[in-house]
Motif scaffolding. Structure first.
Motif, PDB file in Angstrom:
ATOM      1  N   THR A 118      -7.175   6.472   6.059  1.00  0.00           N
ATOM      2  CA  THR A 118      -7.320   7.245   5.349  1.00  0.00           C
ATOM      3  C   THR A 118      -6.703   7.403   4.188  1.00  0.00           C
ATOM      4  O   THR A 118      -6.902   7.055   3.272  1.00  0.00           O
ATOM      5  CB  THR A 118      -7.190   9.179   5.833  1.00  0.00           C
ATOM      6  OG1 THR A 118      -8.327   9.737   6.473  1.00  0.00           O
ATOM      7  CG2 THR A 118      -7.379   9.531   4.355  1.00  0.00           C
ATOM      8  N   LEU A 119      -5.078   6.236   4.093  1.00  0.00           N
ATOM      9  CA  LEU A 119      -4.472   5.998   2.935  1.00  0.00           C
ATOM     10  C   LEU A 119      -4.934   4.962   2.487  1.00  0.00           C
ATOM     11  O   LEU A 119      -4.954   4.530   1.467  1.00  0.00           O
ATOM     12  CB  LEU A 119      -3.083   6.041   4.015  1.00  0.00           C
ATOM     13  CG  LEU A 119      -2.552   7.463   4.684  1.00  0.00           C
ATOM     14  CD1 LEU A 119      -1.121   7.343   5.060  1.00  0.00           C
ATOM     15  CD2 LEU A 119      -1.820   8.567   3.435  1.00  0.00           C
ATOM     16  N   PHE A 120      -5.593   4.218   3.527  1.00  0.00           N
ATOM     17  CA  PHE A 120      -6.251   2.816   2.630  1.00  0.00           C
ATOM     18  C   PHE A 120      -6.976   3.155   1.744  1.00  0.00           C
ATOM     19  O   PHE A 120      -7.061   2.284   0.887  1.00  0.00           O
ATOM     20  CB  PHE A 120      -6.282   1.935   4.074  1.00  0.00           C
ATOM     21  CG  PHE A 120      -7.230   0.758   3.154  1.00  0.00           C
ATOM     22  CD1 PHE A 120      -8.244   0.295   3.450  1.00  0.00           C
ATOM     23  CD2 PHE A 120      -6.079  -0.442   3.360  1.00  0.00           C
ATOM     24  CE1 PHE A 120      -8.984  -0.980   2.688  1.00  0.00           C
ATOM     25  CE2 PHE A 120      -6.260  -1.914   2.573  1.00  0.00           C
ATOM     26  CZ  PHE A 120      -8.081  -1.694   2.772  1.00  0.00           C
ATOM     27  N   GLN A 121      -8.038   3.740   2.167  1.00  0.00           N
ATOM     28  CA  GLN A 121      -9.432   4.673   0.651  1.00  0.00           C
ATOM     29  C   GLN A 121      -8.338   5.029   0.344  1.00  0.00           C
ATOM     30  O   GLN A 121      -9.208   4.621  -0.859  1.00  0.00           O
ATOM     31  CB  GLN A 121      -9.766   5.135   1.868  1.00  0.00           C
ATOM     32  CG  GLN A 121     -10.714   4.290   3.493  1.00  0.00           C
ATOM     33  CD  GLN A 121     -11.569   5.517   3.689  1.00  0.00           C
ATOM     34  OE1 GLN A 121     -11.718   7.021   3.133  1.00  0.00           O
ATOM     35  NE2 GLN A 121     -12.577   5.258   4.947  1.00  0.00           N
ATOM     36  N   SER A 122      -7.424   6.264   0.011  1.00  0.00           N
ATOM     37  CA  SER A 122      -6.537   6.311  -1.274  1.00  0.00           C
ATOM     38  C   SER A 122      -6.606   4.743  -1.770  1.00  0.00           C
ATOM     39  O   SER A 122      -5.902   5.273  -3.423  1.00  0.00           O
ATOM     40  CB  SER A 122      -5.649   7.344  -0.942  1.00  0.00           C
ATOM     41  OG  SER A 122      -6.045   7.879  -0.034  1.00  0.00           O
ATOM     42  N   MET A 123      -5.779   4.100  -1.302  1.00  0.00           N
ATOM     43  CA  MET A 123      -5.127   2.995  -1.456  1.00  0.00           C
ATOM     44  C   MET A 123      -6.038   1.912  -2.668  1.00  0.00           C
ATOM     45  O   MET A 123      -5.884   1.504  -3.858  1.00  0.00           O
ATOM     46  CB  MET A 123      -4.144   2.343  -1.104  1.00  0.00           C
ATOM     47  CG  MET A 123      -2.973   1.308  -1.376  1.00  0.00           C
ATOM     48  SD  MET A 123      -2.185   0.620  -0.644  1.00  0.00           S
ATOM     49  CE  MET A 123      -3.617  -0.872  -0.025  1.00  0.00           C
ATOM     50  N   THR A 124      -6.311   2.122  -2.322  1.00  0.00           N
ATOM     51  CA  THR A 124      -7.954   0.844  -2.805  1.00  0.00           C
ATOM     52  C   THR A 124      -8.784   1.297  -3.392  1.00  0.00           C
ATOM     53  O   THR A 124      -9.182   0.822  -4.411  1.00  0.00           O
ATOM     54  CB  THR A 124      -9.012   0.284  -1.062  1.00  0.00           C
ATOM     55  OG1 THR A 124      -9.378   1.276  -0.766  1.00  0.00           O
ATOM     56  CG2 THR A 124      -8.024  -0.347  -0.643  1.00  0.00           C
ATOM     57  N   SER A 125      -9.029   2.927  -3.151  1.00  0.00           N
ATOM     58  CA  SER A 125      -9.155   3.592  -5.255  1.00  0.00           C
ATOM     59  C   SER A 125      -8.582   3.707  -6.068  1.00  0.00           C
ATOM     60  O   SER A 125      -9.326   3.748  -6.988  1.00  0.00           O
ATOM     61  CB  SER A 125     -10.280   5.114  -4.212  1.00  0.00           C
ATOM     62  OG  SER A 125      -9.039   5.538  -3.959  1.00  0.00           O
ATOM     63  N   THR A 126      -7.012   2.758  -5.812  1.00  0.00           N
ATOM     64  CA  THR A 126      -6.696   3.133  -7.103  1.00  0.00           C
ATOM     65  C   THR A 126      -7.035   2.128  -8.437  1.00  0.00           C
ATOM     66  O   THR A 126      -7.568   0.559  -7.987  1.00  0.00           O
ATOM     67  CB  THR A 126      -4.949   3.142  -6.813  1.00  0.00           C
ATOM     68  OG1 THR A 126      -4.007   4.007  -6.116  1.00  0.00           O
ATOM     69  CG2 THR A 126      -3.833   3.389  -7.634  1.00  0.00           C
ATOM     70  N   PRO A 127      -7.464   2.606  -9.101  1.00  0.00           N
ATOM     71  CA  PRO A 127      -7.316   1.206 -10.130  1.00  0.00           C
ATOM     72  C   PRO A 127      -6.884   0.256 -10.502  1.00  0.00           C
ATOM     73  O   PRO A 127      -5.260   0.673 -10.068  1.00  0.00           O
ATOM     74  CB  PRO A 127      -7.762   2.422 -11.613  1.00  0.00           C
ATOM     75  CG  PRO A 127      -7.357   3.598 -11.081  1.00  0.00           C
ATOM     76  CD  PRO A 127      -6.443   3.450 -10.124  1.00  0.00           C
ATOM     77  N   MET A 128      -6.841  -1.450 -10.885  1.00  0.00           N
ATOM     78  CA  MET A 128      -5.511  -2.122 -10.517  1.00  0.00           C
ATOM     79  C   MET A 128      -5.082  -2.389 -11.420  1.00  0.00           C
ATOM     80  O   MET A 128      -4.242  -2.482 -11.813  1.00  0.00           O
ATOM     81  CB  MET A 128      -6.817  -3.504 -10.987  1.00  0.00           C
ATOM     82  CG  MET A 128      -7.521  -3.992 -10.288  1.00  0.00           C
ATOM     83  SD  MET A 128      -6.988  -3.898  -7.930  1.00  0.00           S
ATOM     84  CE  MET A 128      -6.378  -6.200  -9.133  1.00  0.00           C
ATOM     85  N   ALA A 129      -4.726  -1.399 -12.662  1.00  0.00           N
ATOM     86  CA  ALA A 129      -4.453  -1.649 -13.753  1.00  0.00           C
ATOM     87  C   ALA A 129      -3.130  -0.460 -13.910  1.00  0.00           C
ATOM     88  O   ALA A 129      -1.815  -0.605 -13.842  1.00  0.00           O
ATOM     89  CB  ALA A 129      -4.717  -0.080 -15.205  1.00  0.00           C
ATOM     90  N   ASN A 130      -3.445  -0.157 -12.008  1.00  0.00           N
ATOM     91  CA  ASN A 130      -2.010   0.921 -11.868  1.00  0.00           C
ATOM     92  C   ASN A 130      -2.067  -0.456 -10.758  1.00  0.00           C
ATOM     93  O   ASN A 130      -1.539   0.792  -9.255  1.00  0.00           O
ATOM     94  CB  ASN A 130      -2.174   2.379 -11.368  1.00  0.00           C
ATOM     95  CG  ASN A 130      -2.509   2.684 -12.556  1.00  0.00           C
ATOM     96  OD1 ASN A 130      -2.037   2.689 -13.522  1.00  0.00           O
ATOM     97  ND2 ASN A 130      -3.503   4.061 -12.807  1.00  0.00           N
ATOM     98  N   ARG A 131      -1.651  -1.200 -10.266  1.00  0.00           N
ATOM     99  CA  ARG A 131      -1.359  -1.862  -9.165  1.00  0.00           C
ATOM    100  C   ARG A 131       0.462  -1.780  -8.241  1.00  0.00           C
ATOM    101  O   ARG A 131       0.878  -1.353  -7.530  1.00  0.00           O
ATOM    102  CB  ARG A 131      -0.686  -3.155  -9.646  1.00  0.00           C
ATOM    103  CG  ARG A 131      -0.852  -3.654  -7.793  1.00  0.00           C
ATOM    104  CD  ARG A 131      -1.128  -5.940  -8.639  1.00  0.00           C
ATOM    105  NE  ARG A 131      -2.338  -5.910  -8.866  1.00  0.00           N
ATOM    106  CZ  ARG A 131      -2.666  -6.986  -9.697  1.00  0.00           C
ATOM    107  NH1 ARG A 131      -1.878  -7.903  -9.525  1.00  0.00           N
ATOM    108  NH2 ARG A 131      -4.001  -7.539  -9.414  1.00  0.00           N
ATOM    109  N   GLN A 132       1.655  -1.061  -9.565  1.00  0.00           N
ATOM    110  CA  GLN A 132       2.696  -1.229  -9.023  1.00  0.00           C
ATOM    111  C   GLN A 132       2.739   0.240  -8.198  1.00  0.00           C
ATOM    112  O   GLN A 132       3.417   0.752  -7.576  1.00  0.00           O
ATOM    113  CB  GLN A 132       3.664  -1.052 -10.917  1.00  0.00           C
ATOM    114  CG  GLN A 132       4.974  -0.420 -10.228  1.00  0.00           C
ATOM    115  CD  GLN A 132       5.086  -1.789  -9.475  1.00  0.00           C
ATOM    116  OE1 GLN A 132       5.355  -2.555  -9.744  1.00  0.00           O
ATOM    117  NE2 GLN A 132       6.595  -1.268  -8.558  1.00  0.00           N
ATOM    118  N   ASN A 133       1.592   1.408  -8.844  1.00  0.00           N
ATOM    119  CA  ASN A 133       1.789   2.585  -8.303  1.00  0.00           C
ATOM    120  C   ASN A 133       1.426   2.571  -6.758  1.00  0.00           C
ATOM    121  O   ASN A 133       1.651   3.443  -5.849  1.00  0.00           O
ATOM    122  CB  ASN A 133       1.122   3.489  -8.958  1.00  0.00           C
ATOM    123  CG  ASN A 133       0.931   3.715 -10.418  1.00  0.00           C
ATOM    124  OD1 ASN A 133       2.454   3.979 -10.169  1.00  0.00           O
ATOM    125  ND2 ASN A 133       0.486   4.827 -11.134  1.00  0.00           N
TER     126      ASN A 133
END
Length: 634
Positions: A118-133
């Motif tokens: 679940t956490l991996f899916q949440s992380m990969t759905s983060t836009p690339m502009a927010n790579r630091q987040n």
């Protein structure tokens, strides 16, 4: 009581004791087997499942890191592939619950892994502009869940490994108990069996000792024997039969003396009729018989040679050592043809013989009673060989001058051929290549003829093998590297310096390495090795190439021998020249080969007096090498 009853009664009890020992052993070994089976099967699948889950979980974590680096598509493919593998191994672990508490650990793994997904899916759905987040999210959420799930997998593996160790300790304990029980039962059985054996020996040995003394008398030719054994069993019957046998042997011996004399005369007639020299030597190395041809060769009469030590009659040659080795071992050593030749007399009346040594065995084949030496006259063959070598030498000399002129003419034509049509230039190039090949063949023939006729001079001097290797191998490292073959050299400690002509021995090593390069495929190995003792040194070139067919192995050092159908074969003179050079140094050369696995060529040189090599062994040079060239002197 019959002897059979006595023996069966005594050894029946021993057999019963052996059955007891056997039963105890079977039971103990069965228990050990069950314990070992438990170690191998009970927990192995769970350990394997835990190992694979750890492996695939770590690869999924690597996919998460890859996603943070920007390769989102590649990370998703890697993550999904390992997710499927992880789920399969988790299912196998769930279906193989063997230890208390293992179900709770698997439940923790399952729940932790679901949260990790679940956490991996949440992380990969983060836009690339927010790579630091996304990186902060990975470190604070995804990585801790990864570590928690991984620790659960490690706990599952450790639990099953601990169970396997406990089963192993149980097996060792059973082994110790088995050893003690077998020792006690065996000691008791052995003691009882020893007592019974001593008791039985008392019944058997006394009459047997008397019969042994009588048998010794019979063996010595004394047939007037008496034997009194007060027994009605089989031993008593045997004693009576021995007495009867002694009387019949006496009659038989008297009848066969005349026949033995006739057989002796027949054997002597056979010896006299054999055209080659024949010498019979007994096990004490004394001559027992010679035929007229051998007596004439040794300048002795038949009566003078019989009864003499073989060392007094034959010259001190390797033949004496071969006779001793054959008599002691019962088997004639396998020698190359050049080591089975011997000569008698001085020039110009020297005679050459090829010898063979055959052991004489007793009727049962277990006892060696001496050897037979056969001397076959090859003087005329040697003379024919000499005349042939002189002809080849003369013909080669005559061919060398016109070939030189042809080669010079072709070289001059090549300078004028730039304006010629391409077809004519190709023909001129072929003519030059064939002329060079013919010149090389004539040069080889000249060298071989000089060697065979004894006109080839060698500059014998003490030389270090390390120097020979350094001088020779330097020219092959670049070739080896270009072909993808590993070329190594090694010298064992204690290898002496040798008495040799450095130029000629370097030629031998170069020829053997060139052959090995031609027949070793890419990725193969060529090893140049040396070892020795204070008397001689052994140099070898070994490869793992195509090897030599069995039918060619015994003739590989003959002139013009080429393997049928081998497109890489050359003139067939290289190995013949190697053989003659080694012979000129007083050594020998041979090959050991297995088709498809490679060949090892070894030659022997004499050690320099009181010198030893100071080099340490070690693989001095390593280079990678390719496949073959166009010709090989085999």
């Amino acid at each position: 009581m019959k002897l059979r009853t006595k023996i069966l009664g005594g050894y029946g009890l021993i057999l019963a004791l052996m059955m007891v020992v056997w039963a105890v052993a079977v039971i103990s070994l069965y228990q050990l087997g069950r314990a070992g089976e438990a170690i191998l099967q009970k927990n192995q699948l769970s350990v394997q499942a835990a190992e694979n889950m750890i492996n695939h979980l770590e690869r999924q974590d690597s996919a998460a890191l890859l996603s943070l680096l920007g390769d989102r598509q590649g990370s998703l493919v890697q993550f999904r592939d390992n997710q499927i593998e992880f789920a399969q191994w988790l299912g196998r672990a769930r279906n193989n619950l063997t230890e208390p508490g293992e179900d709770r650990i698997i439940a923790r793994i399952d729940s932790g892994y679901r949260e990790f997904l679940t956490l991996f899916q949440s992380m990969t759905s983060t836009p690339m502009a927010n790579r630091q987040n996304a990186l902060v999210f990975y470190k604070q959420s995804l990585q801790p869940r990864f570590m928690q799930t991984r620790d659960s997998c490690l706990a599952l593996r450790e639990m099953n490994q601990t169970a396997m160790e406990n089963a192993s300790r149980h097996a060792r304990r059973l082994a110790v108990e088995t050893i003690w029980s077998m020792t006690l039962v065996g000691a008791a059985s052995g003691s009882i069996g020893l007592a019974l054996s001593i008791l039985l020996s008392g019944f058997l040995l006394r009459p047997l000792a008397a019969m042994s003394r009588v048998a010794q008398q019979l063996a010595e030719g004394d047939y007037n024997v008496t034997l009194e054994i007060a027994s009605s069993d089989e031993l008593g019957n045997l004693a009576a039969q021995i007495v009867t046998m002694s009387q019949k042997l006496k009659i038989f011996h008297e009848l066969n003396v005349g026949r033995l004399i006739a057989e002796k005369r027949r054997g002597e007639a056979v010896l006299r009729s054999i055209g080659d020299g024949l010498i019979v030597v007994d096990e004490a190395f004394f001559i027992t018989a010679v035929n007229p041809q051998a007596a004439k060769l040794l300048n002795l009469s038949i009566s003078e040679s019989s009864g003499k030590a073989v060392s007094e009659v034959l010259p001190q040659t390797p033949l004496l050592d071969i006779i001793r080795r054959t008599t002691q071992s019962g088997q004639a050593p396998e020698l190359p043809p050049e080591q089975t030749e011997i000569s008698f007399g001085d020039e110009p009346h020297r005679q050459f013989f090829r010898f063979s040594v055959t052991p004489i065995r007793s009727e049962g084949g277990k006892q060696i009673q001496g050897t037979v030496v056969l001397l076959q006259d090859i003087t005329r063959l040697k003379e024919v060989e000499r005349l042939k070598s002189e002809f080849v030498l003369a013909a080669s000399h005559e061919l060398k001058t016109p070939l030189t002129g042809i080669s010079m003419s072709i070289n001059l034509l090549q300078e004028l051929a730039e304006q010629w049509p391409e077809r004519e230039r190709e023909l001129l190039k072929v003519a030059q290549e064939e002329t060079n090949r013919l010149r090389a063949l004539v040069s080889d023939l000249l060298d071989l003829s000089r060697l065979e006729s004894g006109r080839f001079e060698v500059d014998i001097q003490p030389i270090s093998i390390a120097y020979l290797f350094e001088r020779t191998l330097a020219a092959f490292y670049d070739q080896a590297k270009a072909r993808g073959i590993e070329l190594v050299s090694s010298i064992k400690p204690g290898t002496p310096e040798v008495l040799a002509d450095p130029t000629k021995i370097a030629w031998i090593i170069s020829n053997l390495i060139s052959n090995a390069l031609r027949y070793t495929p890419p990725g193969g190995h060529i090893r140049v090795m040396a070892k020795g003792n204070p008397e001689r040194a052994y140099l070898a070139v070994s490869d793992d190439g195509a090897g030599i067919p069995t039918e060619y192995r015994s003739r590989i050092f003959d002139k013009f021998i080429q393997v049928k159908g081998d497109s890489k074969a050359g003139s067939g003179l290289g190995l013949a020249i190697c053989k003659e050079i080694v012979k000129a140094h007083g050594g020998s050369i041979w090959v050991e080969s297995i088709p498809g696995e490679g060949s090892t060529f070894t030659f022997v040189l004499k050690a320099a007096p009181s010198t030893f090599s100071r080099e340490s062994s070690g693989e001095n040079n390593h280079v990678q090498t390719d496949q073959s060239e166009n010709s090989r002197h085999r």
